[in-house]
Design an enzyme around this catalytic site. Structure first.
Site, PDB file in Angstrom:
ATOM      1  N   SER A   9       7.824  12.464  12.461  1.00 16.96           N
ATOM      2  CA  SER A   9       8.261  11.248  11.827  1.00 16.96           C
ATOM      3  C   SER A   9       9.795  11.110  11.636  1.00 16.96           C
ATOM      4  O   SER A   9      10.533  11.856  11.098  1.00 16.96           O
ATOM      5  CB  SER A   9       7.612  11.310  10.329  1.00 16.96           C
ATOM      6  OG  SER A   9       8.261  10.263   9.493  1.00 16.96           O
ATOM      7  N   HIS A  34       6.482   9.033  15.230  1.00 18.35           N
ATOM      8  CA  HIS A  34       5.982   8.264  13.918  1.00 18.35           C
ATOM      9  C   HIS A  34       7.074   7.438  13.399  1.00 18.35           C
ATOM     10  O   HIS A  34       8.238   7.923  12.876  1.00 18.35           O
ATOM     11  CB  HIS A  34       5.238   9.289  13.282  1.00 18.35           C
ATOM     12  CG  HIS A  34       4.641   8.658  12.086  1.00 18.35           C
ATOM     13  ND1 HIS A  34       3.324   8.017  11.963  1.00 18.35           N
ATOM     14  CD2 HIS A  34       4.953   8.502  10.682  1.00 18.35           C
ATOM     15  CE1 HIS A  34       2.862   7.735  10.989  1.00 18.35           C
ATOM     16  NE2 HIS A  34       3.860   7.836  10.236  1.00 18.35           N
ATOM     17  N   ASP A  36       7.954   5.237  10.136  1.00 19.60           N
ATOM     18  CA  ASP A  36       7.584   4.699   8.807  1.00 19.60           C
ATOM     19  C   ASP A  36       8.131   3.555   8.532  1.00 19.60           C
ATOM     20  O   ASP A  36       9.354   3.415   8.077  1.00 19.60           O
ATOM     21  CB  ASP A  36       7.651   5.825   7.905  1.00 19.60           C
ATOM     22  CG  ASP A  36       6.648   6.986   8.052  1.00 19.60           C
ATOM     23  OD1 ASP A  36       5.421   6.746   8.057  1.00 19.60           O
ATOM     24  OD2 ASP A  36       7.182   8.128   8.374  1.00 19.60           O
ATOM     25  N   MET A  38       8.513   0.725   5.665  1.00 16.76           N
ATOM     26  CA  MET A  38       8.368   0.614   4.103  1.00 16.76           C
ATOM     27  C   MET A  38       9.153  -0.291   3.334  1.00 16.76           C
ATOM     28  O   MET A  38      10.184  -0.799   3.678  1.00 16.76           O
ATOM     29  CB  MET A  38       8.979   1.888   3.253  1.00 16.76           C
ATOM     30  CG  MET A  38       8.436   3.145   3.816  1.00 16.76           C
ATOM     31  SD  MET A  38       8.917   4.669   2.811  1.00 16.76           S
ATOM     32  CE  MET A  38       8.112   5.856   3.796  1.00 16.76           C
ATOM     33  N   HIS A  67       3.713   3.297  11.559  1.00 18.77           N
ATOM     34  CA  HIS A  67       3.017   3.046  10.342  1.00 18.77           C
ATOM     35  C   HIS A  67       3.302   2.070   9.461  1.00 18.77           C
ATOM     36  O   HIS A  67       4.435   2.268   8.815  1.00 18.77           O
ATOM     37  CB  HIS A  67       2.927   4.669   9.700  1.00 18.77           C
ATOM     38  CG  HIS A  67       2.339   5.011   8.561  1.00 18.77           C
ATOM     39  ND1 HIS A  67       2.427   5.749   7.684  1.00 18.77           N
ATOM     40  CD2 HIS A  67       1.557   4.006   7.574  1.00 18.77           C
ATOM     41  CE1 HIS A  67       1.899   5.904   6.560  1.00 18.77           C
ATOM     42  NE2 HIS A  67       1.125   4.736   6.568  1.00 18.77           N
ATOM     43  N   MET A  69       3.656   0.425   6.081  1.00 18.87           N
ATOM     44  CA  MET A  69       3.427   0.173   4.572  1.00 18.87           C
ATOM     45  C   MET A  69       4.171  -0.771   4.026  1.00 18.87           C
ATOM     46  O   MET A  69       5.117  -0.857   3.076  1.00 18.87           O
ATOM     47  CB  MET A  69       4.009   1.801   4.053  1.00 18.87           C
ATOM     48  CG  MET A  69       3.455   3.101   4.459  1.00 18.87           C
ATOM     49  SD  MET A  69       4.263   4.510   4.116  1.00 18.87           S
ATOM     50  CE  MET A  69       5.185   4.518   5.746  1.00 18.87           C
ATOM     51  N   MET A 138      -3.795   9.840   5.074  1.00 17.74           N
ATOM     52  CA  MET A 138      -2.706  10.144   4.128  1.00 17.74           C
ATOM     53  C   MET A 138      -2.919  11.560   3.213  1.00 17.74           C
ATOM     54  O   MET A 138      -3.960  11.483   2.525  1.00 17.74           O
ATOM     55  CB  MET A 138      -2.268   9.077   3.123  1.00 17.74           C
ATOM     56  CG  MET A 138      -1.596   7.946   4.070  1.00 17.74           C
ATOM     57  SD  MET A 138      -0.312   8.190   5.091  1.00 17.74           S
ATOM     58  CE  MET A 138       0.893   9.136   4.076  1.00 17.74           C
ATOM     59  N   GLY A 143       5.414   6.930   0.751  1.00 20.40           N
ATOM     60  CA  GLY A 143       6.531   6.486   0.252  1.00 20.40           C
ATOM     61  C   GLY A 143       7.789   7.324   0.659  1.00 20.40           C
ATOM     62  O   GLY A 143       8.829   6.869   0.708  1.00 20.40           O
ATOM     63  N   ASP A 176      -1.120  12.696   8.047  1.00 23.73           N
ATOM     64  CA  ASP A 176       0.413  12.235   7.643  1.00 23.73           C
ATOM     65  C   ASP A 176       0.606  12.651   6.240  1.00 23.73           C
ATOM     66  O   ASP A 176       0.120  12.291   5.112  1.00 23.73           O
ATOM     67  CB  ASP A 176       0.430  10.797   7.825  1.00 23.73           C
ATOM     68  CG  ASP A 176       2.025  10.387   7.581  1.00 23.73           C
ATOM     69  OD1 ASP A 176       2.839  11.272   7.453  1.00 23.73           O
ATOM     70  OD2 ASP A 176       2.297   9.154   7.638  1.00 23.73           O
TER      71      ASP A 176
HETATM   72  C1  DX5 Z   1       5.101   9.260   4.065  1.00 24.05           C
HETATM   73  C2  DX5 Z   1       5.017   8.751   5.680  1.00 24.05           C
HETATM   74  C3  DX5 Z   1       5.156  10.055   6.317  1.00 24.05           C
HETATM   75  C4  DX5 Z   1       6.318  11.094   6.022  1.00 24.05           C
HETATM   76  C5  DX5 Z   1       5.926  12.402   6.260  1.00 24.05           C
HETATM   77  O1  DX5 Z   1       5.034   8.009   3.235  1.00 24.05           O
HETATM   78  O2  DX5 Z   1       4.011   8.129   6.098  1.00 24.05           O
HETATM   79  O3  DX5 Z   1       5.233   9.842   7.551  1.00 24.05           O
HETATM   80  O4  DX5 Z   1       7.445  10.745   6.843  1.00 24.05           O
HETATM   81  O5  DX5 Z   1       6.793  13.584   5.821  1.00 24.05           O
HETATM   82  P1  DX5 Z   1       6.751  14.968   5.632  1.00 24.05           P
HETATM   83  O6  DX5 Z   1       6.197  15.361   7.050  1.00 24.05           O
HETATM   84  O7  DX5 Z   1       7.905  15.466   5.390  1.00 24.05           O
HETATM   85  O8  DX5 Z   1       5.664  15.048   4.539  1.00 24.05           O
HETATM   86 ZN    ZN Z   2       3.686   7.766   8.047  1.00 22.17          ZN
END
Ligand code: DX5
Ligand code: ZN
Length: 218
Positions: A9, A34, A36, A38, A67, A69, A138, A143, A176
């Site tokens: 990620s 990946h 993210d 947000m 992904h 969010m 998840m 977040g 994730d």
């Molecule tokens: C959280 C994200 C994850 C995050 C995971 O909202 O969706 O993808 O980056 O990070 P780690 O692997 O550090 O938990």
């Molecule tokens: Zn993610």
């Protein structure tokens, strides 16, 4: 069940050198990247949008796994497809018509995914399996990176693995949040075949060693 794929990620990368970081994890053996997204509304944090995804796309050949969010997600699906996403996943809570959103992602030429928050039941995806190529469980509340793995979600992963088998479709089952060399084997045993890892890859000095360890421990 497919061999374990590792999706680092970008959230945990060094943001002063994002292009180099993308190249480095690909060289280190990452299967997917990946990304993210947000919006500060659906989740209590803001990350980046389609312009960054597009800028990074030429840096690697591995599939980009977006992904979302964000809510609503529908107005942005085309922008992420145009930016070069191969996978686009969204949460059922991100709009009133999950089925239509998945149809849209597929019509844009991308692979649709459904993301289940810790409190979201497996039933949320039960009636759209024909349109779903990936289910993301998840194992933290979305977040932020660097949170602790929620073991309560292992049962959900196992249930989804059975649902996928019954569907007869090749649906990737992704995990994730808080994935480490300790929790990766639990995910794999429960039936996951794609592991997202932020801190466990970008937070280490040797990405190749981190990716290999995650893959082997799973
Ligand atoms: C959280 C994200 C994850 C995050 C995971 O909202 O969706 O993808 O980056 O990070 P780690 O692997 O550090 O938990
Ligand atoms: Zn993610």
């Amino acid at each position: 069940m497919n061999p374990t794929r590792i999706a680092p990620s970008l959230l945990a990368a060094d943001w002063t050198r994002l292009g180099e970081e993308v190249r480095a994890v690909e060289r280190a053996g990452a299967d997917w990247l990946h990304l993210d997204i947000m919006d500060g509304h659906f989740v209590p944090n803001i990350s980046f949008g389609p312009a960054l995804v597009k800028a990074l796309r030429p840096m690697a050949t591995m599939p980009f796994d977006v992904h979302l969010m964000i809510a609503p997600a529908d107005p942005f699906l085309a922008a992420f497809a145009e930016a070069g996403a191969e996978w686009i996943s969204l949460h059922p809570e991100a709009g009133p018509h999950l089925h239509r959103s998945l149809q849209t992602i597929r019509a844009l030429g991308c692979r649709p995914g459904v993301v289940l928050n810790p409190a979201t039941p497996v039933e949320s995806v039960a009636h759209v399996l024909d349109l779903t190529d990936l289910i993301l469980v998840m194992t933290v509340n979305p977040g932020f990176g660097g949170q602790s793995f929620l073991r309560s979600q292992l049962q959900k992963i196992a249930t989804l693995r059975r649902m996928i088998a019954e569907s007869g479709r090749d649906i990737a089952l992704q995990v994730d949040g808080g994935v480490t060399r300790e929790t990766a084997p639990l995910c794999r045993e429960a039936g996951a075949d794609v592991l997202v890892a932020g801190t466990a890859v970008f937070g280490t000095p040797d990405y190749a060693e981190a990716i290999a360890t995650l893959r082997e421990s799973a």
